[in-house]
Design an enzyme around this catalytic site. Sequence first.
Site, PDB file in Angstrom:
ATOM      1  CB  CYS A   1      -0.920   0.037   1.080  1.00  0.00           C
ATOM      2  SG  CYS A   1      -0.072   0.098   2.763  1.00  0.00           S
TER       3      CYS A   1
ATOM      4  CB  ALA B   1       3.966  -0.576   2.151  1.00  0.00           C
TER       5      ALA B   1
ATOM      6  NE  ARG C   1      12.579  -1.656   1.555  1.00  0.00           N
ATOM      7  CZ  ARG C   1      13.202  -0.189   1.497  1.00  0.00           C
ATOM      8  NH1 ARG C   1      13.640   0.163   2.388  1.00  0.00           N
ATOM      9  NH2 ARG C   1      13.563   0.003   0.107  1.00  0.00           N
TER      10      ARG C   1
ATOM     11  CG  HIS D   1       7.974   4.415  -4.233  1.00  0.00           C
ATOM     12  ND1 HIS D   1       7.702   3.776  -5.138  1.00  0.00           N
ATOM     13  CD2 HIS D   1       8.105   3.584  -3.055  1.00  0.00           C
ATOM     14  CE1 HIS D   1       7.987   2.309  -4.660  1.00  0.00           C
ATOM     15  NE2 HIS D   1       8.219   2.380  -3.434  1.00  0.00           N
TER      16      HIS D   1
HETATM   17  S1  CFN Z   1       9.235  -0.781  -3.059  1.00  0.00           S
HETATM   18 FE1  CFN Z   1      10.935  -0.475  -4.408  1.00  0.00          FE
HETATM   19  S2  CFN Z   1      12.505   0.747  -3.660  1.00  0.00           S
HETATM   20  S3  CFN Z   1      11.015  -0.648  -6.580  1.00  0.00           S
HETATM   21 FE2  CFN Z   1      12.448  -2.370  -5.531  1.00  0.00          FE
HETATM   22  S4  CFN Z   1      14.521  -1.500  -5.572  1.00  0.00           S
HETATM   23 FE3  CFN Z   1      11.318  -4.215  -4.045  1.00  0.00          FE
HETATM   24  S5  CFN Z   1       9.208  -4.182  -3.413  1.00  0.00           S
HETATM   25 MO1  CFN Z   1      10.513  -4.981  -1.771  1.00  0.00          MO
HETATM   26  S6  CFN Z   1      11.294  -2.918  -0.653  1.00  0.00           S
HETATM   27 FE4  CFN Z   1      12.607  -3.240  -2.239  1.00  0.00          FE
HETATM   28 FE5  CFN Z   1      13.226  -1.220  -3.659  1.00  0.00          FE
HETATM   29 FE6  CFN Z   1      12.997   0.202  -5.646  1.00  0.00          FE
HETATM   30 FE7  CFN Z   1      10.208  -2.571  -2.819  1.00  0.00          FE
HETATM   31  S7  CFN Z   1      14.400  -2.244  -1.990  1.00  0.00           S
HETATM   32  S8  CFN Z   1      12.496  -5.202  -2.783  1.00  0.00           S
HETATM   33  S9  CFN Z   1      12.030  -4.195  -6.352  1.00  0.00           S
HETATM   34  N1  CFN Z   1      11.756  -2.325  -3.595  1.00  0.00           N
END
Ligand code: CFN
Length: 542
Positions: A56, A59, A90, A191
Site C-alpha cells: 500500500c 508501505a 526490510r 514513494h
Molecule cells: S518498493 Fe522498491 S525501492 S522498487 Fe524495488 S528496488 Fe522491491 S518491492 Mo521490496 S521494498 Fe525493495 Fe526497492 Fe525500488 Fe520495494 S528495496 S525489494 S523491487 N523495492
Amino acid sequence: MDGMDTTLEELYTQYPDTVKKNRKKHIVIKSEADVACPQIEANTRTIPGIISQRGCAYAGCKGVVVAPIKDMITITHGPVGCGYYSWGTRRNKARADSTTPKDKIYSQLCFTTDMQEPDIVFGGDKKLARMIDEIVAAFHPRGINICSTCPIGLIGDDIGAVAKAATERHGIQVLAYACEGYKGVSQSAGHHIANNTIMQNVIGKGNERKPGKHVINVLGEYNIGGDGWEQERILKDCGYTVNCVMTGDASYEDIKNLHLADLNLVQCHRSINYIAEMMETKYGTPWLKVNFVGVEATNESLRQMAKCFSDPELEKQTEEVIARETARIEPALEQFRKICRGKKAFAFVGGSRSHHYQHLLKDLGMEVVVAGYEFAHRDDYEGRQVIPTIKSDADSKNIPELHLKADEKLYREGNEYLNLSKEQFEALKKEVPLNYYEGMYPDMKNGDIMIDDCNHYELEELIKKLRPDLIFTGVRDKYIAEKMGIPAKQMHSYDYAGPYAGYNGAINFANDVAHTLTTPAWKMIVPPWERIEEPDTGKQEG
Ligand code: CFN
C-alpha cells in the site's frame, strides 16, 4: 511464440470475460520482430478479489523511503498493526559513522501512536502531539517523520498542523506524510508522497559539501543486506566521494546536503525518479540511471559515470577497478556458472529488481523466461532509448554538465522506440555515451512472457506449464512456488542473505543460487494433496 500464446489462452480460460479482458492488457509476449514494446498496462488498480502481491501507499512511503533514514524517528500514526507489521522486515541496514553515533540511530525501532477506538471517534492528533513530546524527551532525535495509515485520512486528523506546532515547540524538523494506505493503487504512490515531502522540506537545507573532486549521491539504494555498502566501497575505489546513499544508511544531515553533489546516480528508478528529476530542475544536478546488480551491469554503470566527468584520471582509475575486481571474482563465478548455466528462472519483484536481476542471472548463464513487477510503471517495462544526435553537438562533448544535460533531454524526447533494427540500436549504443537505460522488455528473448501485477492464480498456472528451475519472488508468493516443489528466493530481503550488489554481491548471489539449485530437498517434497495413500486426518505433522 505460438506455444506461449496457447499457454496464456489456457490460463485465461478460468477468468470471467471482464477479468480476462483486463488481465490480457497486463501480459505481453516478447517478440524480437518488434523493436517497440507492445503497450503493457501497468500502475492501475488490481481487480478486487484477485490475490495480488502488492503493498500500500504507507508501505511505499514509510517502509521504503522514509524509515531507513537512520537518525530520524518515524512514527506510524495509526492502529498498532500497521507499525508492528512494517517493523524491521526490510533489512535496510544502518551503521554508526563519524557524523551519526550509535545512539542516534533509530531505524531498528518501532514507534506508533497505537490508535484505539476512542482516538478514532474523538481524533488522534492530541495523542500524536503527546507522543512527539515523549520522543523528544527520551531520544532527542535530529528529526521526526509522521506517517499516516488508513484511518487517519478517514477521520481527518490534521497531521500537518501537529507537525508544524511540534517543529516550533522543539526546534527540530517534524515532517508529516499523508500516506494513507488507500492512496493510489500500490506502494508506488507512497514513494511519490515521500519524495515530494523530502524534496520540499529537507533537501537544500544544508551547506556542507563533502571534500572531494567528484561528489556523488546514490539515489534509490536502500542498503538491503548491505548492498549500499558494497556500492560505496567500489565507488570510493574509483575515486568518488559518496555524499549520501539514499535512503539506505542515509542520515538526515546528508540528505540536507544532497544538492551539493555533482551527480545523482539512480539505482532504483521506480522509487526515487521524482527526487532525481526535481533536483535537476531546481539545482541543475544531472542524474544518471545505473545498475549495480550484475558484473557487466556494474562495469557498464561505472564507465557511464566516468564519462560524466571530463577527467582522464577518473576514467583510468575506473578501468583499473573494473579490471582488478572482475579478475578477482571471475574464477569463483565460473565455478557457479557450471551449476547455473542454462537454468530457467521466473522473476517477480517489486518495481525494479526483476530487471536488475535479469542482468546478474545473465552473468551466470541463466535465463529469465517469465518476468514482471508488482507495481512498476510502463517505462520500467518498456525501457527508454535515446536519439544519438548528440554527436553532432560539438559543444556538449566538451562540457560535462552540458553533455549530460543534453543527453538527458534527448533521453526524454527519445522516450519512444525508434524505428531502428536491433543491430542498429546495439551499434549506436556502443558508439554513444548516452544516459539511456533499458527496461525489462528490451532485455527479454523471443517468446518470453512479461506480466504486470502477477497474481497467485497466474503464478501457479505458469509454474505448472513451464516448470522453471528457480523463482525470484516476493514475501508471500515465495511459498506458492515452494509448495509446488520449485525453489524460490525471496528477493526483497534476500532470505536474510546479501549483499547481492556489486562484485562481492555477485559472488554471494551466485553461491546462494547454486546452493538453492542443487539442494536435494525440492525433489523429496511431496505436497500433502498428492499423498493419496494416507487419508488426511487433519493432524499437523511434527
Ligand atoms: S518498493 Fe522498491 S525501492 S522498487 Fe524495488 S528496488 Fe522491491 S518491492 Mo521490496 S521494498 Fe525493495 Fe526497492 Fe525500488 Fe520495494 S528495496 S525489494 S523491487 N523495492
